[in-house]
Design a protein around this motif. Structure first.
Motif, PDB file in Angstrom:
ATOM      1  N   HIS A  15       0.834  -1.093   0.082  1.00 49.50           N
ATOM      2  CA  HIS A  15       0.038   0.151   0.028  1.00 49.50           C
ATOM      3  C   HIS A  15       1.048   1.226   0.148  1.00 49.50           C
ATOM      4  N   PHE A  16       0.489   2.270  -0.834  1.00 50.63           N
ATOM      5  CA  PHE A  16       1.202   3.342  -0.851  1.00 50.63           C
ATOM      6  C   PHE A  16      -0.064   4.670   0.076  1.00 50.63           C
ATOM      7  N   ASP A  17       0.271   4.924   1.002  1.00 49.03           N
ATOM      8  CA  ASP A  17      -0.309   6.040   1.794  1.00 49.03           C
ATOM      9  C   ASP A  17      -0.022   7.027   2.037  1.00 49.03           C
ATOM     10  N   SER A  18      -0.688   8.205   1.607  1.00 46.86           N
ATOM     11  CA  SER A  18      -0.264   9.748   1.677  1.00 46.86           C
ATOM     12  C   SER A  18      -1.110  10.253   3.070  1.00 46.86           C
ATOM     13  N   SER A  19      -1.991   9.435   3.492  1.00 45.89           N
ATOM     14  CA  SER A  19      -3.000  10.237   4.347  1.00 45.89           C
ATOM     15  C   SER A  19      -2.214  10.211   5.591  1.00 45.89           C
ATOM     16  N   SER A  20      -2.955  10.943   6.581  1.00 39.40           N
ATOM     17  CA  SER A  20      -2.728  11.114   8.041  1.00 39.40           C
ATOM     18  C   SER A  20      -3.088   9.730   9.025  1.00 39.40           C
ATOM     19  N   LYS A  21      -3.478   8.694   8.423  1.00 40.62           N
ATOM     20  CA  LYS A  21      -3.936   7.595   9.180  1.00 40.62           C
ATOM     21  C   LYS A  21      -2.626   7.127   9.931  1.00 40.62           C
ATOM     22  N   PRO A  22      -3.068   6.348  11.012  1.00 34.78           N
ATOM     23  CA  PRO A  22      -1.913   5.828  11.694  1.00 34.78           C
ATOM     24  C   PRO A  22      -1.368   4.418  11.003  1.00 34.78           C
ATOM     25  N   ILE A  23      -0.176   3.887  11.192  1.00 34.92           N
ATOM     26  CA  ILE A  23       0.164   2.669  10.473  1.00 34.92           C
ATOM     27  C   ILE A  23      -0.865   1.623  11.131  1.00 34.92           C
ATOM     28  N   PRO A  24      -0.955   0.426  10.558  1.00 37.42           N
ATOM     29  CA  PRO A  24      -1.680  -0.768  10.899  1.00 37.42           C
ATOM     30  C   PRO A  24      -0.804  -1.174  12.392  1.00 37.42           C
ATOM     31  N   GLU A  25      -1.846  -2.020  13.142  1.00 40.00           N
ATOM     32  CA  GLU A  25      -1.069  -2.335  14.345  1.00 40.00           C
ATOM     33  C   GLU A  25      -1.493  -3.928  14.557  1.00 40.00           C
ATOM     34  N   PRO A  26      -0.849  -4.686  15.120  1.00 35.92           N
ATOM     35  CA  PRO A  26      -1.284  -6.183  15.310  1.00 35.92           C
ATOM     36  C   PRO A  26      -2.754  -6.206  15.494  1.00 35.92           C
ATOM     37  N   GLY A  27      -3.226  -7.339  14.895  1.00 34.03           N
ATOM     38  CA  GLY A  27      -4.812  -7.422  14.924  1.00 34.03           C
ATOM     39  C   GLY A  27      -5.273  -6.904  13.719  1.00 34.03           C
ATOM     40  N   TYR A  28      -4.644  -6.044  12.762  1.00 33.74           N
ATOM     41  CA  TYR A  28      -5.175  -5.448  11.630  1.00 33.74           C
ATOM     42  C   TYR A  28      -5.476  -6.532  10.587  1.00 33.74           C
ATOM     43  N   ARG A  29      -6.457  -6.851   9.759  1.00 35.28           N
ATOM     44  CA  ARG A  29      -6.493  -7.548   8.875  1.00 35.28           C
ATOM     45  C   ARG A  29      -6.726  -7.110   7.531  1.00 35.28           C
ATOM     46  N   LEU A  30      -5.989  -7.753   6.572  1.00 33.33           N
ATOM     47  CA  LEU A  30      -6.199  -7.192   5.043  1.00 33.33           C
ATOM     48  C   LEU A  30      -7.459  -7.581   4.740  1.00 33.33           C
ATOM     49  N   ARG A  31      -8.106  -6.830   3.632  1.00 32.11           N
ATOM     50  CA  ARG A  31      -9.279  -7.280   2.910  1.00 32.11           C
ATOM     51  C   ARG A  31      -9.092  -7.939   1.987  1.00 32.11           C
ATOM     52  N   GLU A  32      -9.945  -8.941   1.435  1.00 35.52           N
ATOM     53  CA  GLU A  32      -9.786  -9.630   0.211  1.00 35.52           C
ATOM     54  C   GLU A  32     -10.894  -9.007  -0.831  1.00 35.52           C
ATOM     55  N   TYR A  33     -10.719  -9.164  -2.112  1.00 32.80           N
ATOM     56  CA  TYR A  33     -11.580  -8.644  -2.855  1.00 32.80           C
ATOM     57  C   TYR A  33     -11.954  -9.914  -3.994  1.00 32.80           C
ATOM     58  N   HIS A  34     -13.141  -9.912  -4.045  1.00 28.38           N
ATOM     59  CA  HIS A  34     -13.722 -10.949  -4.970  1.00 28.38           C
ATOM     60  C   HIS A  34     -14.646 -10.395  -6.192  1.00 28.38           C
ATOM     61  N   ARG A  35     -14.820 -11.290  -7.348  1.00 31.78           N
ATOM     62  CA  ARG A  35     -15.735 -10.778  -8.304  1.00 31.78           C
ATOM     63  C   ARG A  35     -16.850 -11.754  -8.435  1.00 31.78           C
ATOM     64  N   ILE A  36     -17.994 -11.395  -8.153  1.00 33.17           N
ATOM     65  CA  ILE A  36     -19.071 -12.374  -8.428  1.00 33.17           C
ATOM     66  C   ILE A  36     -19.878 -11.918  -9.593  1.00 33.17           C
ATOM     67  N   ASP A  37     -19.920 -12.866 -10.674  1.00 35.91           N
ATOM     68  CA  ASP A  37     -20.403 -12.569 -12.009  1.00 35.91           C
ATOM     69  C   ASP A  37     -21.858 -11.878 -12.326  1.00 35.91           C
ATOM     70  N   LYS A  38     -22.455 -12.257 -11.255  1.00 33.06           N
ATOM     71  CA  LYS A  38     -23.794 -11.561 -11.480  1.00 33.06           C
ATOM     72  C   LYS A  38     -23.879 -10.128 -11.027  1.00 33.06           C
ATOM     73  N   PHE A  39     -22.881  -9.611 -10.369  1.00 34.78           N
ATOM     74  CA  PHE A  39     -22.908  -8.153  -9.933  1.00 34.78           C
ATOM     75  C   PHE A  39     -22.149  -7.463 -10.846  1.00 34.78           C
ATOM     76  N   ALA A  40     -21.222  -8.361 -11.645  1.00 30.34           N
ATOM     77  CA  ALA A  40     -20.494  -7.522 -12.528  1.00 30.34           C
ATOM     78  C   ALA A  40     -20.867  -6.333 -13.199  1.00 30.34           C
ATOM     79  N   GLN A  41     -20.298  -5.180 -13.435  1.00 34.87           N
ATOM     80  CA  GLN A  41     -20.761  -4.290 -14.598  1.00 34.87           C
ATOM     81  C   GLN A  41     -20.305  -4.470 -15.947  1.00 34.87           C
ATOM     82  N   LYS A  42     -21.011  -4.166 -16.847  1.00 33.81           N
ATOM     83  CA  LYS A  42     -20.648  -4.455 -18.320  1.00 33.81           C
ATOM     84  C   LYS A  42     -19.150  -3.567 -18.574  1.00 33.81           C
TER      85      LYS A  42
END
Length: 126
Positions: free
Chosen positions: A36-63
């Motif tokens: 991740h490239f982060d230019s925000s003022s948010k704090p850095i991740p800490e122990p316990g933080y979890r990454l998000r997973e991204y998925h594509r479900i065909d019936k919801f995909a945009q043309k």
């Protein structure tokens, strides 16, 4: 803090979840889970933080964006320790490099829909 380069990697001893870390072009296993490239003022991740997973479900995909992700969920990789290295060079691209070591810790979380991608139609109308 200014610009941060955040690297999420499997801990050195982590063998679990290896099937999800195979590089498509070589078949080798990588330790790097995400960057991740982060230019925000948010704090850095800490122990316990979890990454998000991204998925594509065909019936919801945009043309207009058939390969785009449609849903996300809180993922199975959990940060267990964090190291932060402040850069010393005045010409550095980043103010800090952050390494988040992660452990594979599967959990069951619901898929959440992502907002529709906006702006494509407006660009076509111009």
């Amino acid at each position: 803090m200014g610009r941060k380069y955040i690297i999420f990697r499997a801990d050195w001893s982590e063998e679990e979840g290896a099937e999800n870390r195979i590089l498509a072009h070589t078949g080798a296993i990588t330790d790097i889970l995400a960057e991740h490239f982060d230019s925000s003022s948010k704090p850095i991740p800490e122990p316990g933080y979890r990454l998000r997973e991204y998925h594509r479900i065909d019936k919801f995909a945009q043309k207009q964006f058939p390969d785009a992700s449609t849903h996300s969920r809180i993922g199975d990789w959990e940060v267990t320790r964090v190291e932060e290295y402040k850069t010393q060079s005045p010409n550095s691209d980043f103010d800090a490099i952050v390494v988040c070591y992660c452990q594979y810790s599967p959990i069951s979380t619901a898929l959440e829909p992502l907002p529709n991608i906006q702006g494509f139609q407006k660009l076509q109308e111009v």
